[in-house]
Design an enzyme around this catalytic site. Structure first.
Site, mmCIF file in Angstrom:
data_model
loop_
_atom_site.group_PDB
_atom_site.id
_atom_site.type_symbol
_atom_site.label_atom_id
_atom_site.label_comp_id
_atom_site.label_asym_id
_atom_site.label_seq_id
_atom_site.Cartn_x
_atom_site.Cartn_y
_atom_site.Cartn_z
ATOM 1 N N TYR A 1 33.139 35.168 -50.330
ATOM 2 C CA TYR A 1 32.173 34.291 -51.009
ATOM 3 C C TYR A 1 32.256 34.679 -52.477
ATOM 4 C CZ TYR A 1 27.498 31.980 -51.225
ATOM 5 O OH TYR A 1 26.422 31.146 -51.476
ATOM 6 N N HIS B 1 30.350 28.946 -57.251
ATOM 7 C CA HIS B 1 29.954 28.424 -55.934
ATOM 8 C C HIS B 1 28.678 29.112 -55.442
ATOM 9 C CE1 HIS B 1 30.118 27.006 -51.809
ATOM 10 N NE2 HIS B 1 30.138 28.259 -51.378
ATOM 11 N N GLU C 1 35.572 22.998 -47.552
ATOM 12 C CA GLU C 1 35.451 24.063 -48.546
ATOM 13 C C GLU C 1 36.852 24.383 -49.038
ATOM 14 O OE1 GLU C 1 33.171 27.406 -46.987
ATOM 15 O OE2 GLU C 1 31.301 26.439 -47.625
ATOM 16 N N ASP D 1 37.908 25.565 -45.109
ATOM 17 C CA ASP D 1 36.885 26.131 -44.240
ATOM 18 C C ASP D 1 35.838 25.045 -43.967
ATOM 19 O OD1 ASP D 1 35.285 27.971 -42.894
ATOM 20 O OD2 ASP D 1 34.304 28.656 -44.722
ATOM 21 N N GLN E 1 24.605 24.418 -40.221
ATOM 22 C CA GLN E 1 24.523 25.682 -40.972
ATOM 23 C C GLN E 1 23.090 25.996 -41.398
ATOM 24 O OE1 GLN E 1 27.243 25.685 -44.295
ATOM 25 N NE2 GLN E 1 26.712 27.734 -44.985
HETATM 26 MN MN MN Z 1 33.930 29.359 -46.711
#
Ligand code: MN
Length: 427
Positions: free
Chosen positions: A137, A142, A208, A242, A249
């Protein structure tokens, strides 16, 4: 480090069309099959795939000390496990064989005919058996965008973010190669204003934009990899989608992170571009503040200047580039990710994939997900025919492309592509 195969002056006797992702300076590795061949390892050059089994069995790779049958396999794991030094020597030798003034293969019509297969005749396969997949991450932009949307715009990053490369363990079994359809996932969803969850197909299906590196060594449990030696454990890079179901989520991710919203599929590009081929594109990463702990301190340029783009194709042949960004923006480098991953003694396995996390730049045209591009569905994207998208519909196709370019050489990654099909599709 001087790598002869990277010389921008090199030319091949194989015709490479202008703008091709695969000039002689690239030579990425993959696994392919044809109507006549079971899966074997290959290298891309222009619009052709070079059959490494044929080259190996017919003496063109003699003297490199390669084990018998190393290319005649469904996956590249045994080949990449030979280590950076040996796989570098193979790439150098393939470069030699393809250079315009080398006649070994060029003037051997029979061998050339068999070894060079037009790309239209091959089917590319998943290049490595993936024992483990980790998703980082690591893009500041982002993480800040997501934090602004779901937590606090004035304080979007969690306190740990600038101290360690945050990651979670993903699912390896559902990693698929480019071109594989992606079935819309179904799971529990709770709308923000509803009192209870429902079982439903995702209505907020997203991509993603990520890159992933492929680990080429086995390490012992309990033995960390230092940030200095980390790159010796990385064979190369691929594009990585992804896929994420934002509504699933949002309901499931507290307290242990994403689960069914991500593990239904992740798509990779078929060609692994070696870290060697990317050597000329090293660049400095963003300044890290506060200073990182000593085990994360890396010398030299550990980021890579790789342009990325996302193309959204909707039914009716309409397509548009919806994002353009660059891998160089990553706050945490691959070396830091690997050092952090193993600092507690976690062991690596050959073929492990470590994905970067969504790669977003600072301006809205450079965001790496629809979640950010449409600001959670509040600012739809308008396509050339007037249609709008917030999240993906059935029949939509997402294509990632990437390339590094310098001194007239373009090192491309090919495509990472997937079409969304309805949850009713039988598989
Ligand atoms: Mn991801």
């Amino acid at each position: 480090m001087q790598i002869k195969a990277n010389d921008p002056k090199l030319k091949s006797w194989v015709e490479v069309p202008p703008g091709s992702d695969f000039p002689i300076q690239n030579l990425p590795f993959g696994v392919f099959k044809t109507r006549y061949l079971s899966p074997v390892a290959g290298v891309a050059i222009g619009n052709y795939v070079l059959d490494l089994v044929y080259l190996h069995e017919n003496g063109f790779l003699d003297g490199l000390g390669l084990p018998a049958g190393v290319f005649n396999q469904r996956y590249l794991n045994d080949f990449i496990a030979l280590g950076r030094k040996k796989t570098r020597a193979v790439r150098e030798r393939i470069s030699e064989l393809l250079q315009h003034d080398n006649d070994e293969l060029r003037d051997h019509a029979a061998a050339r005919e068999i070894a060079l297969i037009p790309v239209t005749e091959v089917q590319m396969l998943l290049p490595v058996r993936v024992p483990n997949y980790t998703d980082f991450y690591s893009s500041l932009e982002h993480a800040s965008n997501v934090g602004s949307m779901f937590r606090d715009p004035n304080n979007p990053l969690l306190p740990n973010w600038r101290h360690l490369p945050v990651a979670y363990h993903g699912r390896a079994s559902s990693i698929v190669v480019s071109g594989t359809p992606v079935r819309r996932p179904q799971a529990q969803i709770k709308m923000p204003d509803a009192s209870a969850p429902v079982f439903s197909a995702s209505k907020k299906l997203d991509f993603e934009l990520e890159m992933a590196f492929v680990v080429c060594s086995e390490t012992r449990l309990g033995q960390p990899v230092t940030v200095t030696e980390a790159e010796e454990h990385i064979f190369g890079l691929i594009l990585f989608n992804d896929w994420s179901a934002r509504d699933i989520q949002q309901w499931e991710y507290v307290p242990l992170g994403p689960f069914l919203s991500k593990n239904f599929a992740s798509t990779v590009s078929p060609w692994i571009v070696t870290l060697d081929a990317l050597e000329p594109f090293r660049t400095k990463g963003p300044e890290q503040k506060p200073e990182v702990l000593p085990y994360l301190k890396a010398e030299g340029n550990k980021n890579f200047d790789i342009q990325l783009e996302v193309i959204l194709q909707i039914p009716g042949g309409i397509s548009a580039v919806v994002s353009r960004t660059n891998f160089r923006y990553m706050y945490w480098s691959m070396a830091q990710q690997l050092a952090h991953h193993t600092v507690n003694g976690c062991n690596l396995q050959v073929g492990d994939l470590m994905a970067s996390g969504t790669i977003s730049g600072s301006d809205p045209g450079s965001y790496g997900s629809l979640l950010e591009l449409t600001w959670n569905g509040t600012r739809p994207i308008r396509l050339p025919n007037g249609e709008e998208r917030t999240f993906l519909k059935d029949g939509d196709t997402v294509i990632f492309r990437a390339y590094a370019e310098k001194d007239g050489v373009r090192i491309g990654f090919g495509e990472c592509k997937g079409e969304i099909v309805s949850e009713k599709t039988k598989v």
